[in-house]
Design an enzyme around this catalytic site. Structure first.
Site, PDB file in Angstrom:
ATOM      1  N   ASP A 129       1.083  -7.616   2.310  1.00  0.00           N
ATOM      2  CA  ASP A 129       1.249  -6.190   2.036  1.00  0.00           C
ATOM      3  C   ASP A 129       2.725  -5.777   1.890  1.00  0.00           C
ATOM      4  OD1 ASP A 129       0.822  -3.494   1.763  1.00  0.00           O
ATOM      5  OD2 ASP A 129      -0.518  -3.310   3.474  1.00  0.00           O
ATOM      6  N   SER A 164       3.909   2.351   8.496  1.00  0.00           N
ATOM      7  CA  SER A 164       3.717   1.344   7.461  1.00  0.00           C
ATOM      8  C   SER A 164       5.027   1.090   6.756  1.00  0.00           C
ATOM      9  CB  SER A 164       2.696   1.813   6.442  1.00  0.00           C
ATOM     10  OG  SER A 164       1.427   1.458   6.866  1.00  0.00           O
ATOM     11  N   HIS A 223       0.823  -1.211   0.000  1.00  0.00           N
ATOM     12  CA  HIS A 223       0.000   0.000   0.000  1.00  0.00           C
ATOM     13  C   HIS A 223       0.857   1.262   0.000  1.00  0.00           C
ATOM     14  CE1 HIS A 223       0.083   0.039   4.561  1.00  0.00           C
ATOM     15  NE2 HIS A 223       0.052   1.340   4.358  1.00  0.00           N
TER      16      HIS A 223
HETATM   17  N1  ARG Z   1      -4.709   0.820   7.423  1.00  0.00           N
HETATM   18  C1  ARG Z   1      -3.388   0.762   6.891  1.00  0.00           C
HETATM   19  C2  ARG Z   1      -2.781   2.168   6.898  1.00  0.00           C
HETATM   20  O1  ARG Z   1      -3.252   3.017   7.566  1.00  0.00           O
HETATM   21  C3  ARG Z   1      -3.369   0.145   5.548  1.00  0.00           C
HETATM   22  C4  ARG Z   1      -4.022   0.932   4.457  1.00  0.00           C
HETATM   23  C5  ARG Z   1      -3.947   0.345   3.100  1.00  0.00           C
HETATM   24  N2  ARG Z   1      -4.862  -0.750   2.901  1.00  0.00           N
HETATM   25  C6  ARG Z   1      -6.126  -0.596   2.466  1.00  0.00           C
HETATM   26  N3  ARG Z   1      -6.882  -1.661   2.333  1.00  0.00           N
HETATM   27  N4  ARG Z   1      -6.639   0.574   2.168  1.00  0.00           N
HETATM   28  O2  ARG Z   1      -2.143   2.684   6.010  1.00  0.00           O
HETATM   29  N1  GLU Z   2      -1.197   1.588   7.569  1.00  0.00           N
HETATM   30  C1  GLU Z   2      -0.557   2.647   8.292  1.00  0.00           C
HETATM   31  C2  GLU Z   2       0.432   3.434   7.443  1.00  0.00           C
HETATM   32  O1  GLU Z   2       0.367   3.487   6.273  1.00  0.00           O
HETATM   33  C3  GLU Z   2       0.122   2.071   9.466  1.00  0.00           C
HETATM   34  C4  GLU Z   2      -0.897   1.552  10.341  1.00  0.00           C
HETATM   35  C5  GLU Z   2      -1.150   2.493  11.469  1.00  0.00           C
HETATM   36  O2  GLU Z   2      -1.712   3.565  11.280  1.00  0.00           O
HETATM   37  O3  GLU Z   2      -0.741   2.056  12.540  1.00  0.00           O
HETATM   38  O4  GLU Z   2       1.279   4.099   7.940  1.00  0.00           O
END
Ligand code: ARG
Ligand code: GLU
Length: 729
Positions: A232, A664, A96
């Site tokens: 990921d 991330s 991502h």
């Molecule tokens: N929640 C994670 C972050 O904050 C992963 C986001 C990407 N994945 C998704 N399905 N949108 O970045």
């Molecule tokens: N998915 C988040 C990012 O892109 C990390 C997950 C979080 O927020 O802890 O940084």
């Protein structure tokens, strides 16, 4: 099940006897909460870390005398982390995090999002103009120099002036003759300052990415949720000039030789194992007053959530209807949905933990303590009254700002039209024709990437849906004039009116747009100023620039001063606690252990997921859950080789490391400093940890590095890449 999340409050509970109180006070250090400062690990953390199982030294994490882990961890693009896993500049981060880049290389002919991408040799690696990675060269506590010449009693403006000029001096000096960037950043709300000297690399090439059916498996449905089965990860390579220095992209650049890279462990992991995360966490709000939480949780975010829900509805429908629209909207949708879902989880978490109530209790206690001493009272006595005065106003402006931005930027045609303002001003003021031509050129360049991901029909639906909710939730006095006019003109049939607008505007069609920009002159002004999209954009920009931003600036400047004092008061009040600073996109270290958790009554979630779980979720009908045939075959064969553990192939695992957005892609390391995972998310029940970490439920989600290697090697047949890694079996 949920314990009091702030154990330090306990000294003000009616506990029997001082001994008990003292023993409870040592708890915070043991709960693993915190994002710690690399150069202070030796002083504050290393003995605790070693007690928890860490086998190395603080010097192994950060050193300026020898290669250390900090030399292997980079800030990736705008808001992620990545790490070196070979001496040849090979980087691993999340899928991502590379998503926008992978999408940018994708088309219906080469759909790398759907099919994945693997460079089978160096010449196949894809350059990414604009993508950078940044390494920390060194950091230093410069508090004394920054605060030199200031006093606590000084008027804030004067104080800020001195601080800014001190910072400027320190930064200039640190950048002298070295090609680095230097930044002094405030910590603990301006009670401490650190200098960061960094090096930025500009030639970063895409090496590999699994198909979305692996790298984004579970999509937005599984996002922010444990159990998780997302592979990921993606791979990049940093290139440098012949002297190993940063360079713009050039075909004859060579792979960068990092000062350090992480060995990869195949030895497996178990519940209770020590883990550590190093990365660049973005922003947290651990020390804010209850008023802030109230504003975000009860006023601002619920509205923003409603607006985004509408956007998602429209975009989902478009993406389901057409594979090309799926590509065009994939990255945009991921961004919109990610915060939308996080905000929702945050509100639930803050509610469950009763964070506002607990903060209020704490504020009562600290107020008592402030009042009990006249010197303290003089210094800190004004804080809470100021909060009570400022927050209601701040909330209103934050809300208007949020709604206006979400709605007007959410209509992409409006966002595009705003770009004409500069050209229009220049032409109107009869500016230099060279300037005009170069601005036109830039606009046309920009329109190429804009229209590549734009769909006029989808945007028309967004226009109708978003203006509808805008009128519903924003008080009339804050609605922009062009919107009011539009409502009158459309006579209650916005849909019909929108169709006419989208059919006739120059902003909804690439060729028309180019023609309009290329021929733009004094004669075009009239047409521009009649365009509804343009007027919406200009009205919104004006409201923000003339009214909202100045007021927000004023409130925030005032708050800044009170926040600094409040932070200081908290640190004096709890003088036996070791504080960690809020995240601010600088390098931090979090540690803890691999650990499952109780999600709800009777529901314990274990620490790892496996390939078997992917097969359980398989559903060819749903894009996000369609497991690739090749992966199913590999599962059926049961041959996981050296990547398996106990006859299973681990996919993801959780630990109680304190992380946030920006983490991330961060390396997750074991007690020996070997890479065992790539951090990519947090579990639903603990998502509120940016404002309140809950040791019982806050968990970071990581990809098991063995699944990444399995995919590279067995699934993609790009096993040659493993040859440059150091693998510990
Ligand atoms: N929640 C994670 C972050 O904050 C992963 C986001 C990407 N994945 C998704 N399905 N949108 O970045
Ligand atoms: N998915 C988040 C990012 O892109 C990390 C997950 C979080 O927020 O802890 O940084």
């Amino acid at each position: 099940m949920i314990k009091d999340y702030r154990t330090h409050n306990m000294r003000y509970l009616n506990l029997p006897g001082m001994m008990l109180v003292l023993s409870l006070l040592t708890v915070p250090a043991k709960t693993d909460e915190g994002m710690w400062i690399p150069i202070l690990i030796e002083k504050y953390n290393i003995s605790i870390m070693r007690e928890k199982g860490f086998k190395l030294t603080a010097e192994d994490i950060y050193s300026i005398n020898k290669a250390s882990m900090k030399d292997a961890v980079v800030r990736f693009g705008g808001g992620c982390t990545a790490e070196f896993i070979s001496s040849e500049g090979l980087l691993i981060t999340n899928h991502h995090c590379g998503y926008g880049t992978i999408q940018a290389h994708s088309s219906l002919e080469h759909d790398y999002l759907t099919d994945g991408f693997w460079a089978m040799s160096a010449k196949d690696e894809l350059p990414n103009p604009g993508l950078t990675v940044t390494l920390l060269k060194r950091m230093e506590d410069v508090t004394d120099r920054v605060l030199a010449g200031t006093t606590d009693e000084m008027a804030n403006e004067k104080r800020e002036g001195i601080i800014l000029s001190n910072i400027k001096k320190i930064e200039t000096e640190a950048m002298k003759n070295n090609g680095y960037q230097a930044n002094v950043r405030p910590f603990f709300m301006g009670n401490q300052y650190f200098l960061f000297v960094e090096e930025t690399f500009r030639d970063v090439r895409l090496v590999g990415a699994p198909p979305s059916s692996i790298g984004r498996f579970g999509g937005d449905t599984d996002n922010w949720v444990w159990p998780r089965h997302t592979g990921d990860f993606s791979l990049f390579r940093v290139y440098a000039d012949r002297n190993n220095n940063p360079s713009d992209y050039a075909p004859d650049n060579v792979p960068y030789k990092p000062g350090f890279y992480f060995p990869i462990s195949l030895r497996g992991l178990n519940e209770g194992d020590f883990t550590m995360v190093i990365g660049f966490p973005g922003t947290t709000y651990e020390y804010v007053p209850s008023y802030y939480i109230d504003m975000i949780k009860n006023q601002v975010n619920p509205r923003l959530i409603d607006i985004r829900a509408r956007k998602i509805e429209v975009i989902d429908e478009a993406m389901e209807s057409d594979p090309l629209l799926r590509i065009k909207y994939s990255a945009k949708k991921a961004g919109i949905s990610n915060s939308w879902k996080k905000w929702t989880g945050e509100i639930l978490g803050l509610e469950r933990m009763k964070t506002i109530e607990k903060k209020r209790e704490f504020e009562d206690q600290i107020s008592e303590w402030i009042k009990a001493d006249s010197a303290r009272n003089r210094k800190y006595g004004m804080i809470f009254q100021a909060y009570r005065d400022i927050y209601p106003l701040l909330s209103e402006y934050m809300l208007v700002n949020g709604i206006t931005g979400e709605v007007m930027n959410g209509i992409e045609t409006v966002a595009l039209a705003r770009n004409l303002k500069g050209l229009s001003d220049l032409v109107e003021s009869r500016g230099n024709s060279g300037d005009i031509e170069s601005l036109k050129k830039r606009l046309i360049e920009y329109s190429g990437s804009f229209f590549r991901d734009y769909d006029r029909w989808t945007d028309e639906k967004l226009f109708v849906a978003l203006l509808k909710i805008y009128g519903e939730i924003l008080e009339e006095k804050w609605q922009i004039p062009e919107y009011r006019k539009l409502m009158k003109m459309s006579k209650g049939d916005l849909g019909h009116f929108a169709r006419k607008l989208y059919d006739s505007s120059v902003f909804t069609e690439e060729k028309e747009f180019r023609k309009f920009v290329e021929g733009f002159g004094l004669g075009s002004l009239k047409k521009l100023k009649k365009d509804v999209f343009y007027n919406l954009a200009i009205d919104a920009a004006e409201l923000v620039a003339k009214t909202i931003r100045p007021e927000l600036g004023r409130f925030n400047a005032e708050l800044q001063e009170h926040n600094r004092l409040y932070m200081k008061a908290q640190m004096e009040f709890q003088d036996d606690r070791i504080f960690y600073p809020d995240a601010n996109s600088t390098l931090r270290v979090a540690y803890g252990k691999i650990s499952g958790y109780y999600a709800r009554d009777a529901v314990y979630l274990t620490h790892r997921t496996t390939l078997g779980g992917i097969i359980e979720k398989d559903n060819p009908e749903i894009y996000d859950y369609a497991v690739p045939g090749r992966l199913k075959e590999l599962y059926a064969s049961g041959d996981f080789g050296r990547y398996g553990q106990d006859g299973q192939l681990n996919v993801c695992f959780i630990a109680n490391n304190h992380t946030t957005g920006g983490n991330s892609g961060s390396p997750v390391l074991n007690a020996n400093g070997h890479l065992i995972g790539i951090n990519f998310d947090r579990g639903w029940e603990g998502v509120a940890s940016d404002m309140a970490f809950n040791p019982d439920q806050s968990r970071n989600i990581s990809l098991d590095i063995r699944y990444a290697l399995f995919v590279i090697d067995k699934f993609a047949g790009a096993g040659y890449l493993l040859g440059e890694m150091t693998i510990v079996e």
